[in-house]
Write an enzyme that holds these catalytic residues in place. Structure first.
Site, PDB file in Angstrom:
ATOM      1  N   PRO A   1       0.837  -1.213   0.000  1.00 21.32           N
ATOM      2  CA  PRO A   1       0.000   0.000   0.000  1.00 21.32           C
ATOM      3  C   PRO A   1       0.870   1.261   0.000  1.00 21.32           C
ATOM      4  CG  PRO A   1       0.102  -0.959   2.211  1.00 21.32           C
ATOM      5  CD  PRO A   1       0.846  -1.898   1.297  1.00 21.32           C
TER       6      PRO A   1
ATOM      7  N   GLY B   1      10.328  -4.566   2.290  1.00 21.24           N
ATOM      8  CA  GLY B   1      11.401  -3.582   2.412  1.00 21.24           C
ATOM      9  C   GLY B   1      12.535  -3.866   1.455  1.00 21.24           C
TER      10      GLY B   1
ATOM     11  N   GLN C   1      -7.026  -1.084   3.334  1.00 19.81           N
ATOM     12  CA  GLN C   1      -6.323  -0.835   4.603  1.00 19.81           C
ATOM     13  C   GLN C   1      -6.953   0.316   5.387  1.00 19.81           C
ATOM     14  OE1 GLN C   1      -2.420   1.196   4.939  1.00 19.81           O
ATOM     15  NE2 GLN C   1      -1.668  -0.764   5.702  1.00 19.81           N
TER      16      GLN C   1
ATOM     17  N   CYS D   1       2.372   3.447   9.617  1.00 18.84           N
ATOM     18  CA  CYS D   1       2.499   4.805   9.068  1.00 18.84           C
ATOM     19  C   CYS D   1       3.320   5.697  10.012  1.00 18.84           C
ATOM     20  CB  CYS D   1       1.123   5.416   8.810  1.00 18.84           C
ATOM     21  SG  CYS D   1       1.254   7.075   8.124  1.00 18.84           S
TER      22      CYS D   1
HETATM   23  C1  LIG Z   1       4.701   7.217  -0.784  1.00 21.77           C
HETATM   24  C2  LIG Z   1       4.482   6.085   0.177  1.00 21.77           C
HETATM   25  C3  LIG Z   1       3.224   5.886   0.717  1.00 21.77           C
HETATM   26  C4  LIG Z   1       2.995   4.815   1.606  1.00 21.77           C
HETATM   27  N1  LIG Z   1       1.721   4.614   2.107  1.00 21.77           N
HETATM   28  C5  LIG Z   1       1.480   3.535   2.889  1.00 21.77           C
HETATM   29  C6  LIG Z   1       0.164   3.234   3.334  1.00 21.77           C
HETATM   30  O1  LIG Z   1      -0.821   3.908   2.994  1.00 21.77           O
HETATM   31  N2  LIG Z   1      -0.006   2.162   4.146  1.00 21.77           N
HETATM   32  C7  LIG Z   1       1.050   1.360   4.536  1.00 21.77           C
HETATM   33  O2  LIG Z   1       0.857   0.395   5.266  1.00 21.77           O
HETATM   34  N3  LIG Z   1       2.303   1.613   4.099  1.00 21.77           N
HETATM   35  C8  LIG Z   1       2.538   2.661   3.280  1.00 21.77           C
HETATM   36  N4  LIG Z   1       3.808   2.875   2.814  1.00 21.77           N
HETATM   37  C9  LIG Z   1       4.884   1.923   3.143  1.00 21.77           C
HETATM   38  C10 LIG Z   1       5.071   0.853   2.060  1.00 21.77           C
HETATM   39  O3  LIG Z   1       3.909   0.037   1.942  1.00 21.77           O
HETATM   40  C11 LIG Z   1       6.280  -0.059   2.394  1.00 21.77           C
HETATM   41  O4  LIG Z   1       6.078  -0.630   3.667  1.00 21.77           O
HETATM   42  C12 LIG Z   1       7.611   0.718   2.419  1.00 21.77           C
HETATM   43  O5  LIG Z   1       7.700   1.623   1.354  1.00 21.77           O
HETATM   44  C13 LIG Z   1       8.797  -0.268   2.346  1.00 21.77           C
HETATM   45  O6  LIG Z   1       8.714  -1.100   1.217  1.00 21.77           O
HETATM   46  P1  LIG Z   1       9.571  -0.807  -0.142  1.00 21.77           P
HETATM   47  O7  LIG Z   1      11.021  -0.771   0.252  1.00 21.77           O
HETATM   48  O8  LIG Z   1       9.220  -1.953  -1.054  1.00 21.77           O
HETATM   49  O9  LIG Z   1       9.121   0.535  -0.668  1.00 21.77           O
HETATM   50  C14 LIG Z   1       4.063   3.943   1.950  1.00 21.77           C
HETATM   51  C15 LIG Z   1       5.329   4.170   1.390  1.00 21.77           C
HETATM   52  C16 LIG Z   1       5.551   5.205   0.509  1.00 21.77           C
HETATM   53  C17 LIG Z   1       6.928   5.380  -0.080  1.00 21.77           C
END
Ligand SMILES: Cc1cc2nc3c(=O)[nH]c(=O)nc-3n(C[C@H](O)[C@H](O)[C@H](O)COP(=O)(O)O)c2cc1C
Length: 241
Positions: free
Chosen positions: A20, A206, A74, A104
């Site tokens: 998300p 991550g 969510q 968050c």
């Molecule tokens: C712009 C942005 C918005 C995000 N919004 C949410 C969200 O609404 N809910 C959530 O659980 N995580 C949110 N996250 C976290 C991501 O789901 C994820 O946990 C985090 O970016 C790490 O994963 P990645 O390295 O694959 O990006 C957000 C991340 C980013 C960068």
């Protein structure tokens, strides 16, 4: 043959999950990711309170395209009663899984005791998860972080509480603390520790930005699902991994 991942009664076509992202994983983006083969699509976080107060901007966040199943909606919030009642209110909508945001890092959210602030409140985690599971029939999952900060690294404890709350169908673990926001390298070892500690499916998250990293994450942690957020936008993050 790829191992199938079942979240409650929902069998995913594969283990690769679009994470998300508020402001990013809107309906058109999710449909594109579906076309590219995502096994589960996560929507943008929605405030349970905004639904209670019929906030008009929230309606568009709840829109789901008929082609995008399976899809996960969510909620963020901190009041077990409001969250579970609002979950019930929206349950008839065509999402497949209800996820609870405990990651968050945004100050406005944390100040309200919501999102990653819940990592500091195990009792409330228990109350929210058990209320949600009781309120709706659809599978309930939870997305957590490694911990709140370096002095509070408790993903294992929180994951166990989520499991004990009875009926949670999976837990997703982002290997960073709230303090780290989205920077530095995600700690995959905490994902391995959670996987060892609980028997519900564990989704690792991550720094997955390539097929090789996805494979590596599974090898290092034994996680059941692989959640890809920024990588789905082609963002390779600040991590050197
Ligand atoms: C712009 C942005 C918005 C995000 N919004 C949410 C969200 O609404 N809910 C959530 O659980 N995580 C949110 N996250 C976290 C991501 O789901 C994820 O946990 C985090 O970016 C790490 O994963 P990645 O390295 O694959 O990006 C957000 C991340 C980013 C960068």
């Amino acid at each position: 043959m790829m191992k199938q991942l079942k979240i409650g009664n929902v069998t995913l076509p594969n283990r690769y999950i679009l994470g998300p992202m508020a402001g990013v994983t809107d309906l058109p983006f999710r449909v594109l990711c579906k076309e590219q083969g995502a096994g589960l699509l996560c929507m943008e976080m929605v405030s349970a309170k905004a639904i209670l107060y019929n906030n008009k901007n929230t309606e568009s966040l709840l829109e789901i395209h008929p082609d995008e199943q399976p899809v996960s909606l969510q909620f963020f919030g901190s009041d077990p009663k409001i969250m579970s009642e609002m979950a019930k209110r929206v349950e008839e909508r065509p999402f497949d899984i209800m996820d609870i945001n405990m990651g968050c890092p945004v100050p406005k959210v944390v100040r309200n005791g919501e999102g990653s602030a819940l990592m500091k409140n195990p009792k409330l985690v228990y109350e929210i998860v058990s209320a949600m599971v009781k309120a709706i029939d659809k599978p309930v999952t939870v997305k957590i972080r490694k911990g709140f900060d370096d002095s509070c690294i408790n993903a294992v404890e929180i994951a166990k509480i989520i499991e004990e709350a009875g009926g949670a169908a999976a837990v997703a673990v982002h290997g960073r603390t709230r303090e780290q926001y989205y920077s530095g390298q995600a700690d995959w070892d905490i994902i391995r520790q959670v996987k060892e500690a609980v028997s519900i499916p564990v989704i690792g998250n991550g720094d997955v930005t390539s097929p090789q990293k996805a494979e590596e994450l599974v090898k290092q942690t034994g996680c059941d699902g692989i959640m890809i957020a920024r990588g789905a936008q082609g963002i390779h993050g600040s991590s050197p991994r």
